[in-house]
Each structure stands twice: as structure tokens, then as C-alpha cells.
Design a protein around this motif. Structure first.
Motif, PDB file in Angstrom:
ATOM      1  N   ALA A  45       0.796  -1.002   0.002  1.00  0.00           N
ATOM      2  CA  ALA A  45      -0.097   0.123   0.006  1.00  0.00           C
ATOM      3  C   ALA A  45       0.881   1.191   0.027  1.00  0.00           C
ATOM      4  O   ALA A  45       0.269   2.425  -0.117  1.00  0.00           O
ATOM      5  CB  ALA A  45      -1.144   0.108   1.457  1.00  0.00           C
ATOM      6  N   GLY A  46       2.172   1.260   0.224  1.00  0.00           N
ATOM      7  CA  GLY A  46       3.102   2.157   0.127  1.00  0.00           C
ATOM      8  C   GLY A  46       3.288   3.040   1.409  1.00  0.00           C
ATOM      9  O   GLY A  46       3.502   4.094   1.370  1.00  0.00           O
ATOM     10  N   LEU A  47       2.839   2.369   2.565  1.00  0.00           N
ATOM     11  CA  LEU A  47       2.904   2.984   3.888  1.00  0.00           C
ATOM     12  C   LEU A  47       4.494   3.043   4.166  1.00  0.00           C
ATOM     13  O   LEU A  47       4.780   3.917   5.127  1.00  0.00           O
ATOM     14  CB  LEU A  47       2.140   2.185   4.991  1.00  0.00           C
ATOM     15  N   GLY A  48       5.110   2.109   3.907  1.00  0.00           N
ATOM     16  CA  GLY A  48       6.711   2.232   4.211  1.00  0.00           C
ATOM     17  C   GLY A  48       7.506   1.264   3.325  1.00  0.00           C
ATOM     18  O   GLY A  48       6.776   0.352   2.692  1.00  0.00           O
ATOM     19  N   TRP A  49       8.669   0.873   3.608  1.00  0.00           N
ATOM     20  CA  TRP A  49       9.204  -0.265   2.979  1.00  0.00           C
ATOM     21  C   TRP A  49       9.594  -1.057   4.244  1.00  0.00           C
ATOM     22  O   TRP A  49       9.343  -0.799   5.440  1.00  0.00           O
ATOM     23  CB  TRP A  49      10.831   0.172   2.386  1.00  0.00           C
ATOM     24  N   GLY A  50       9.881  -2.495   3.867  1.00  0.00           N
ATOM     25  CA  GLY A  50      10.247  -3.442   4.731  1.00  0.00           C
ATOM     26  C   GLY A  50      10.807  -4.603   4.332  1.00  0.00           C
ATOM     27  O   GLY A  50      10.944  -4.752   3.050  1.00  0.00           O
ATOM     28  N   MET A  51      11.199  -5.530   5.154  1.00  0.00           N
ATOM     29  CA  MET A  51      11.965  -6.674   4.857  1.00  0.00           C
ATOM     30  C   MET A  51      10.764  -7.531   4.837  1.00  0.00           C
ATOM     31  O   MET A  51      10.293  -8.288   5.902  1.00  0.00           O
ATOM     32  CB  MET A  51      12.921  -7.176   5.561  1.00  0.00           C
ATOM     33  N   VAL A  52      10.382  -8.237   3.650  1.00  0.00           N
ATOM     34  CA  VAL A  52       9.286  -9.205   3.397  1.00  0.00           C
ATOM     35  C   VAL A  52       9.827 -10.489   2.912  1.00  0.00           C
ATOM     36  O   VAL A  52      10.621 -10.728   2.401  1.00  0.00           O
ATOM     37  CB  VAL A  52       8.147  -8.731   2.000  1.00  0.00           C
ATOM     38  N   PRO A  53       9.359 -11.632   3.550  1.00  0.00           N
ATOM     39  CA  PRO A  53       9.622 -13.041   3.297  1.00  0.00           C
ATOM     40  C   PRO A  53       9.673 -13.310   1.589  1.00  0.00           C
ATOM     41  O   PRO A  53       8.807 -12.817   0.924  1.00  0.00           O
ATOM     42  CB  PRO A  53       8.655 -13.944   4.029  1.00  0.00           C
ATOM     43  N   GLU A  54      10.724 -13.855   1.147  1.00  0.00           N
ATOM     44  CA  GLU A  54      10.910 -14.297  -0.158  1.00  0.00           C
ATOM     45  C   GLU A  54       9.523 -14.964  -0.848  1.00  0.00           C
ATOM     46  O   GLU A  54       9.229 -14.510  -1.853  1.00  0.00           O
ATOM     47  CB  GLU A  54      12.039 -15.150  -0.456  1.00  0.00           C
ATOM     48  N   GLN A  55       8.955 -15.818  -0.040  1.00  0.00           N
ATOM     49  CA  GLN A  55       7.795 -16.574  -0.586  1.00  0.00           C
ATOM     50  C   GLN A  55       6.548 -15.368  -0.651  1.00  0.00           C
ATOM     51  O   GLN A  55       5.778 -15.680  -1.671  1.00  0.00           O
ATOM     52  CB  GLN A  55       7.395 -17.815   0.594  1.00  0.00           C
TER      53      GLN A  55
END
Length: 309
Positions: free
Chosen positions: A240-250
Motif C-alpha cells: 500500500a506504500g505505507l513504508g518499506w520493509g523486509m518481506v519473506p521471499e515466499q
């Protein structure tokens, strides 16, 4: 100290589980005075304070050792009764397990569908950050945990499961607004998504880009932090563009392919080692779940690099 009287040990466990001496007395069908006397006798026998008399009561570090022993003893007694054909009326086998939210959202839950239910097994999941699940083991609240710690908790075994890969991502519109092509600097200012106050993965990534020491607190992700305490909600907040983050590859992979997310630092993933720790206990149900977890992790996680403990 020659022995730990079982009635005193079970009483201590009841007090910790019920939260007060009165509630423990009701659960054990004895008087509150009897509960107090048993706990005091156990403290005298061990020479240690085992409970903090708060509301609810809490076990001290020494008390946690006895509580863990009490839970293991109850498990062994239950398994013995089952093997002797005396398990009628005692209900399903209960397995409390601590798992981090991202594993629950990506690969762990299907494991439970493969657990045979004859005899019935009741899995009780405790959701906790992978760097904190060992605390639940240490306190005796769970029998096993998916954790990032390779150091076994006292009385537990540990085995490597694999590497959970995380990707630094954001929505294309967010990247256009906040990134100038220098991620090591941009991500120290840009709004960030974090799971909760224990989540330091984004900070660790920024430190890795900046070449800072792993334990340094001087280099962190941006000061604007949005707390989103579910794995799916975290991913959706990034989309949604609220921020950046580290997201699981899956989770990130399909969204990268559709263009809903973009990589902020190509070729700079973060791999978090995951381990399975469990009580040293001859429990058929626990051993079976451990095998199923290891098999699922082998399919879902990346293989550990040479030299990973």
C-alpha cells in the motif's frame, strides 16, 4: 537435597499456571494454606526463592527450572499412561509450540495438517518473534520452538532447519518518492514498516548496507515506523506504500513479478537462520511433529551455507 517431592512440584506448576495461590488451591482441591505450605517447603528444600509473589505470581529463574521439570514430568506420565492403556478420559495429546509469524504465514501451518490424529494431538501455537521464542522454552511454556538461536536452551536439543530469506521491498510509488539511488542513506530517512518493537530486521539491513557493526545502535532505519503485527498485514502495508520493509521471499516473489513491489537493493537479501529446539523428552507425538517440521523446512527454506552453525 535428595529429591523434589512430586506433590510440591505439581503444586508449584499449578500456582504458576493459575496465577494465584487461591486459584491453584481450587484447581488442586486443597486449601490455600496447603498450597502455601507446599511451595514454602519446596523453596526450603531447594534453598532458592521459586516464586515472585506478584499478581499474577511469576516464577523466578530457579522457579522456571522446576516448572519446566514439572511440565516434562506431566508429559512423561501421560505418555506412560497411554502405553499402559490407561489414557481413557485424559483428552488429546497437547503440544505447545512457539513459532514466528512469518513461518506461520508461509510454510509452517501445512505441517499441522499432516499430523495423524489417532490418538488425537492438540497443537497449541504461541506466536513470537524468532529471536524471542527460546524464552518460552526456558520458561517451560512450550515444548518446542522455531527460533533463530543455535544455542540450546538447558534441557533442549537443537537442529538447523534452513535459511528464511527476506527481501527489502517497497511499492513503486513509495520508491519513486523516497529513494534517490543511495539505499544506505535513503532507508535511514524513509518511513519503515516494523512488526512490533522487538522487530530489528529493518535496522539490521540498514546497518549491513552502511557497513556498520551488527550490534551498533547508531545506524537504524527511519524514525517514522508503522507497527503492523501480522505477517500478511505487514506485506499489505508495504504494497500500500505505507513504508518499506523486509518481506519473506515466499510473499514478495509473486508481487515482484506483477510489479506491485520493487527491490530496493538488488542482490542484497537477508538470510535468517532458523532452528528447531525441543525438550529432551521421549514423546512420540513430539518426535513425529519434529520430523514433519524438518521435512517441510527442507522444502520451503534455503539450504544453509557452509559454516552456518
Amino acid at each position: 537435597m535428595d529429591e523434589l517431592p512430586l506433590d510440591q512440584v505439581r503444586t508449584l506448576l499449578a500456582v504458576v499456571d493459575e496465577g494465584t495461590f487461591d486459584a491453584a488451591a481450587a484447581a488442586l482441591h486443597v486449601t490455600p494454606s496447603a498450597v502455601s505450605q507446599r511451595v514454602k517447603a519446596l523453596e526450603q528444600r531447594t534453598g532458592r526463592v521459586l516464586l515472585m509473589r506478584t499478581k499474577p505470581v511469576r516464577a523466578t529463574d530457579s522457579g522456571e527450572v522446576v516448572v519446566r521439570f514439572a511440565r516434562q514430568l506431566a508429559r512423561l506420565e501421560r505418555d506412560a499412561r497411554a502405553e499402559l492403556g490407561m489414557a481413557e478420559g485424559v483428552g488429546p495429546v497437547r503440544l505447545p509450540i512457539a513459532v514466528n509469524a512469518d513461518s506461520l504465514a508461509t510454510w509452517f501451518l501445512p505441517v499441522l495438517g499432516r499430523v495423524p490424529q489417532d490418538p488425537p494431538v492438540c497443537v497449541e501455537l504461541h506466536r513470537e518473534d524468532e529471536s524471542h521464542t527460546t524464552a518460552l522454552l526456558r520458561e517451560g511454556q512450550v515444548m518446542a520452538a522455531v527460533t533463530s538461536s543455535p544455542d540450546p536452551v538447558a534441557g533442549c536439543t537443537v537442529r538447523m532447519l534452513g535459511l528464511a530469506r527476506y527481501l527489502p521491498v517497497a511499492s513503486p510509488s513509495f520508491a519513486a518518492r523516497h529513494l534517490t539511488g543511495r539505499p544506505a542513506e535513503d532507508l535511514r530517512r524513509a518511513p519503515t514498516i516494523v512488526f512490533d518493537r522487538k522487530d530489528e530486521l529493518q535496522d539490521a539491513f540498514v546497518r549491513s548496507l552502511a557497513g556498520a557493526r551488527a550490534g551498533s545502535r547508531a545506524v537504524t532505519a527511519g524514525p517514522v515506523r508503522h507497527h503492523v503485527p501480522t505477517s500478511e498485514g505487514f506485506r499489505d502495508a508495504v504494497v500500500a506504500g505505507l513504508g518499506w520493509g523486509m518481506v519473506p521471499e515466499q510473499q514478495a516473489g509473486p508481487l515482484l513479478r506483477t510489479g506491485e513491489l520493487v527491490l530496493l537493493a538488488p542482490r542484497r537479501p537477508m538470510d535468517v537462520p532458523l532452528y528447531w529446539q525441543q525438550w529432551k523428552l521421549d514423546s512420540p507425538a513430539l518426535s513425529l511433529v519434529a520430523r514433519l517440521v524438518a521435512d517441510a523446512a527442507a522444502d520451503a527454506l534455503r539450504k544453509p551455507r557452509a559454516g552456518t552453525p
